[in-house]
Design a protein around this motif. Sequence first.
Motif, PDB file in Angstrom:
ATOM      1  N   SER A 207       2.354 -33.412  28.136  1.00  0.00           N
ATOM      2  CA  SER A 207       1.352 -33.318  29.215  1.00  0.00           C
ATOM      3  C   SER A 207       1.876 -32.539  30.412  1.00  0.00           C
ATOM      4  CB  SER A 207       0.950 -34.732  29.663  1.00  0.00           C
ATOM      5  OG  SER A 207       2.089 -35.449  30.116  1.00  0.00           O
ATOM      6  N   TYR A 208       3.003 -31.892  30.271  1.00  0.00           N
ATOM      7  CA  TYR A 208       3.578 -31.134  31.383  1.00  0.00           C
ATOM      8  C   TYR A 208       2.912 -29.762  31.478  1.00  0.00           C
ATOM      9  CZ  TYR A 208       7.291 -34.641  31.459  1.00  0.00           C
ATOM     10  OH  TYR A 208       7.994 -35.809  31.544  1.00  0.00           O
ATOM     11  N   GLN A 209       2.204 -29.525  32.578  1.00  0.00           N
ATOM     12  CA  GLN A 209       1.558 -28.234  32.770  1.00  0.00           C
ATOM     13  C   GLN A 209       2.590 -27.116  32.893  1.00  0.00           C
ATOM     14  OE1 GLN A 209      -1.040 -28.538  36.151  1.00  0.00           O
ATOM     15  NE2 GLN A 209      -2.520 -29.852  35.088  1.00  0.00           N
ATOM     16  N   LYS A 210       3.744 -27.467  33.407  1.00  0.00           N
ATOM     17  CA  LYS A 210       4.803 -26.481  33.602  1.00  0.00           C
ATOM     18  C   LYS A 210       5.221 -25.833  32.281  1.00  0.00           C
ATOM     19  CE  LYS A 210       9.146 -26.089  36.190  1.00  0.00           C
ATOM     20  NZ  LYS A 210      10.151 -26.833  36.965  1.00  0.00           N
ATOM     21  N   LEU A 211       5.010 -26.559  31.177  1.00  0.00           N
ATOM     22  CA  LEU A 211       5.445 -26.072  29.864  1.00  0.00           C
ATOM     23  C   LEU A 211       4.316 -25.413  29.082  1.00  0.00           C
ATOM     24  CD1 LEU A 211       7.791 -28.989  28.739  1.00  0.00           C
ATOM     25  CD2 LEU A 211       8.385 -26.842  29.860  1.00  0.00           C
ATOM     26  N   GLU A 212       3.134 -25.260  29.685  1.00  0.00           N
ATOM     27  CA  GLU A 212       2.015 -24.655  28.966  1.00  0.00           C
ATOM     28  C   GLU A 212       2.318 -23.229  28.488  1.00  0.00           C
ATOM     29  OE1 GLU A 212      -1.572 -24.943  31.176  1.00  0.00           O
ATOM     30  OE2 GLU A 212      -1.800 -27.115  30.827  1.00  0.00           O
ATOM     31  N   PRO A 213       2.971 -22.369  29.301  1.00  0.00           N
ATOM     32  CA  PRO A 213       3.308 -21.033  28.784  1.00  0.00           C
ATOM     33  C   PRO A 213       4.195 -21.102  27.543  1.00  0.00           C
ATOM     34  CG  PRO A 213       3.531 -21.076  31.171  1.00  0.00           C
ATOM     35  CD  PRO A 213       3.315 -22.495  30.746  1.00  0.00           C
ATOM     36  N   LEU A 252      11.599 -28.863  23.424  1.00  0.00           N
ATOM     37  CA  LEU A 252      11.832 -30.310  23.410  1.00  0.00           C
ATOM     38  C   LEU A 252      12.959 -30.698  24.360  1.00  0.00           C
ATOM     39  CD1 LEU A 252      11.359 -31.113  19.609  1.00  0.00           C
ATOM     40  CD2 LEU A 252       9.735 -31.430  21.483  1.00  0.00           C
ATOM     41  N   LYS A 253      13.947 -29.814  24.500  1.00  0.00           N
ATOM     42  CA  LYS A 253      15.009 -30.064  25.481  1.00  0.00           C
ATOM     43  C   LYS A 253      14.425 -30.077  26.897  1.00  0.00           C
ATOM     44  CE  LYS A 253      19.068 -28.259  23.023  1.00  0.00           C
ATOM     45  NZ  LYS A 253      20.082 -27.166  22.977  1.00  0.00           N
ATOM     46  N   LYS A 254      13.518 -29.136  27.157  1.00  0.00           N
ATOM     47  CA  LYS A 254      12.895 -29.079  28.482  1.00  0.00           C
ATOM     48  C   LYS A 254      12.034 -30.315  28.726  1.00  0.00           C
ATOM     49  CE  LYS A 254      12.817 -24.032  28.829  1.00  0.00           C
ATOM     50  NZ  LYS A 254      11.959 -22.816  28.805  1.00  0.00           N
ATOM     51  N   VAL A 255      11.330 -30.770  27.667  1.00  0.00           N
ATOM     52  CA  VAL A 255      10.520 -31.983  27.801  1.00  0.00           C
ATOM     53  C   VAL A 255      11.412 -33.169  28.152  1.00  0.00           C
ATOM     54  CG1 VAL A 255       9.127 -33.659  26.528  1.00  0.00           C
ATOM     55  CG2 VAL A 255       8.652 -31.226  26.288  1.00  0.00           C
ATOM     56  N   ALA A 304       6.285 -32.399  43.269  1.00  0.00           N
ATOM     57  CA  ALA A 304       6.004 -33.266  42.108  1.00  0.00           C
ATOM     58  C   ALA A 304       4.784 -32.762  41.344  1.00  0.00           C
ATOM     59  CB  ALA A 304       5.797 -34.704  42.568  1.00  0.00           C
ATOM     60  N   LYS A 305       3.741 -32.297  42.066  1.00  0.00           N
ATOM     61  CA  LYS A 305       2.562 -31.757  41.393  1.00  0.00           C
ATOM     62  C   LYS A 305       2.915 -30.523  40.569  1.00  0.00           C
ATOM     63  CE  LYS A 305      -0.946 -33.378  44.681  1.00  0.00           C
ATOM     64  NZ  LYS A 305      -1.907 -32.973  45.730  1.00  0.00           N
ATOM     65  N   LYS A 306       3.850 -29.732  41.088  1.00  0.00           N
ATOM     66  CA  LYS A 306       4.303 -28.546  40.360  1.00  0.00           C
ATOM     67  C   LYS A 306       5.306 -28.892  39.268  1.00  0.00           C
ATOM     68  CE  LYS A 306       3.791 -25.568  44.417  1.00  0.00           C
ATOM     69  NZ  LYS A 306       4.510 -24.772  45.447  1.00  0.00           N
ATOM     70  N   GLU A 307       5.599 -30.181  39.121  1.00  0.00           N
ATOM     71  CA  GLU A 307       6.547 -30.713  38.127  1.00  0.00           C
ATOM     72  C   GLU A 307       7.965 -30.188  38.363  1.00  0.00           C
ATOM     73  OE1 GLU A 307       3.386 -31.471  34.501  1.00  0.00           O
ATOM     74  OE2 GLU A 307       4.541 -29.610  34.519  1.00  0.00           O
ATOM     75  N   ASP A 308       8.215 -29.871  39.660  1.00  0.00           N
ATOM     76  CA  ASP A 308       9.581 -29.499  40.043  1.00  0.00           C
ATOM     77  C   ASP A 308      10.249 -30.774  40.549  1.00  0.00           C
ATOM     78  OD1 ASP A 308      11.906 -28.351  40.818  1.00  0.00           O
ATOM     79  OD2 ASP A 308      10.983 -26.746  42.004  1.00  0.00           O
TER      80      ASP A 308
END
Length: 394
Positions: A207-213, A252-255, A304-308
């Motif tokens: 569900s991480y938007q940051k990982l959509e690309p 998966l590592k990033k997740v 936090a919204k930017k998942e940083d």
Amino acid sequence: MGGDLKGQWGVGDPAPVSSDKQSQQFQATFQKEVSTINEHLQYTSVNAEEARNTPLVGRRDALINAFQGTLPKIDPKDPTKAKGAIDKVLGDVKALDAEVTKFRKEAEKAFNDWTARQPKFDEAVHHVEELETWEDSKAPPLRSLVDGIRKLTDDKKYAVACKTFDQLVPKLQPIYDEYLKQKAAKEKYEPALEALKPHLGETQTSSYQKLEPAQKDIGSNQSQMETAAKAKNYVDALRSEEVLSKQVEDYLKKVAELGKQKKAYEDAVAPLQPRLTTGPQPHPKVEQMYQDINSVRGQMEDAAKKEDFDEALKYATDLKAKLDTFDAALKELEDQKKAFDDVYNPLKKQLEEDEELNKSTTAEMEPLKKEIVVMQAQIDKSAQAEEYADALKL
């Protein structure tokens, strides 16, 4: 002698051969040539093209008939009578012998050439069968070629078969080599894909938007991989699978890393939430501190919204320090106010209730009353500015 001719030449009862010299020489010369012709035709009837062999057999049979037809023309008393006919038969049989000898050599060479190629042809047929099982798009024309070559050999057209086979080999070899490459790649691709499939599913649930690309890149590469595999281009499919496997591993590592960072942030911010308020606060003296807190809070929440979450955690740490400072300042301010109120409220009440002070109009009391009013105004001003320590001193 007639029986010998019948056995050697395969004819009906031949004409008898006279004992005269001309007849005997004619027979000997003719028999020698025909024996050679027969030997060659026995080979070519088994190993040469029937369409070429049959006319030669017919010509041989015709010459035997011509030979038999010439024998009665021989006159032992006048050798000149049959000389022309004898010379023609012998000339024709010599010419046929030369032609049949040449045909035999050609047929023998073609047969031997094909015999040398036969094992490679059998291997080529096996390769075509493998390509057919693989459902290679190039297999049908190759099948037509090998079937054509087999038809040529069945018809004993070995020279043409050799030529056609030599043309087949350079066409078949690169196709078969490519098939072997694809087959070897498939043997690696399929188990690798099976091992990757569960992890591919995991990339669809994050569900991480940051990982959509990264998810889109994985989906795009997966589509390319599946398209290549469908086209049986397993070399490219395997290459895509290897890239995809690395992408999934990194994803998966990033997740996991984001989950770890998020938990660290949430653990840090959870105790701060009850201490965070919205709207105006009643103490002007600490208003700037309150604004600073809200500013850091906004930066933290934006991060936090930017998942940083690493950056959000830094803001949370800074926010905790500012809240601690704010709470300490607020407590100190409230303690000072209480200390001031404890002293000033009774005094203020006393001033309000002191009738003598309030009603006195004597000249001696007037300066004191003015001083009290001025001092009380100073106290109220300091209290309004929340300078309770100064107000307490006053």
